[in-house]
Write an enzyme that holds these catalytic residues in place. Structure first.
Site, PDB file in Angstrom:
ATOM      1  N   ASP A 116      29.499  16.424  58.928  1.00  0.00           N
ATOM      2  CA  ASP A 116      30.245  16.131  57.714  1.00  0.00           C
ATOM      3  C   ASP A 116      29.227  16.286  56.580  1.00  0.00           C
ATOM      4  OD1 ASP A 116      32.263  15.335  55.991  1.00  0.00           O
ATOM      5  OD2 ASP A 116      32.813  13.579  57.159  1.00  0.00           O
ATOM      6  N   LYS A 167      38.242  17.910  63.288  1.00  0.00           N
ATOM      7  CA  LYS A 167      37.401  16.867  62.711  1.00  0.00           C
ATOM      8  C   LYS A 167      38.157  15.551  62.715  1.00  0.00           C
ATOM      9  CE  LYS A 167      38.355  17.400  57.816  1.00  0.00           C
ATOM     10  NZ  LYS A 167      37.769  17.583  56.532  1.00  0.00           N
ATOM     11  N   HIS A 168      37.517  14.475  62.704  1.00  0.00           N
ATOM     12  CA  HIS A 168      36.101  14.151  62.647  1.00  0.00           C
ATOM     13  C   HIS A 168      35.689  13.525  63.972  1.00  0.00           C
ATOM     14  CE1 HIS A 168      37.011  14.035  58.244  1.00  0.00           C
ATOM     15  NE2 HIS A 168      35.780  14.505  58.132  1.00  0.00           N
ATOM     16  N   HIS A 175      32.217   8.023  52.777  1.00  0.00           N
ATOM     17  CA  HIS A 175      31.643   8.539  51.534  1.00  0.00           C
ATOM     18  C   HIS A 175      30.834   7.446  50.840  1.00  0.00           C
ATOM     19  CE1 HIS A 175      34.957  11.421  52.101  1.00  0.00           C
ATOM     20  NE2 HIS A 175      34.158  12.262  51.479  1.00  0.00           N
TER      21      HIS A 175
END
Length: 175
Positions: free
Chosen positions: A99, A12-13, A25
């Protein structure tokens, strides 16, 4: 190391998340790089991991206008990035995880249900941290009923999940 011991690993990512000034976020980061820059820095480790046999990849909530010019579209909802680049160009047939779907990198621009359907259509197999599961299930069922999403597409996602479970030995699970 993980995979040699029966645990599938996840890179990831994808397609690269290190060169951003915004936390996904809290908002949707944008990466404005040339194709040469993406190839040599962001994409390179994922290409190497794919050739080494990594079994899964997590896609980032980042916007890459060079790869998909749709405004405010995170890679997790982008068919050109997940299917065109990761599946087709990189020939990756392992599991693709999103995600967390409750992060602002997605929820700021897309509603519950729509985002999850778009992620499946883009190529994700596993949707993480869905904020409103009933809304997502209803939207996906509606898309299946109206042929917006085909049963063949959904079956392909399920088959990859089942193959990963089988590889891990979960078909013979004993506590």
């Amino acid at each position: 190391g993980l995979q040699s011991n029966g645990i599938f690993a996840c890179a990831k990512h994808f397609p690269g998340h290190g060169d951003v000034a915004v936390d996904s976020h809290k908002d949707l980061p944008v990466i404005n790089k040339t194709l040469e820059g993406l190839d040599s820095v962001e994409l390179f480790p994922f290409q190497q991991l794919r050739h080494a046999g990594i079994m899964s990849m997590m896609v980032a909530h980042i916007n890459l206008p060079l790869l998909d010019s749709t405004p405010n579209l995170p890679a997790t909802l982008s068919r050109p990035i997940m299917t065109g680049l990761l599946r087709d160009k990189f020939q990756f047939d392992g599991l693709i995880f999103t995600d967390a779907m409750n992060m602002k990198g997605v929820t700021k621009y897309f509603t519950n249900g729509d985002a999850e359907l778009m992620a499946l259509q883009a190529g994700a197999d596993v949707l993480l941290c869905v904020d409103d599961v009933p809304a997502a299930v209803n939207r996906i069922r509606g898309a299946l009923d109206s042929n917006i999403l085909s049963m063949e597409e959904l079956d392909a996602h399920v088959l990859r999940i089942l193959k990963a479970k089988y590889w891990c030995g979960l078909s013979n699970y004993a506590p």
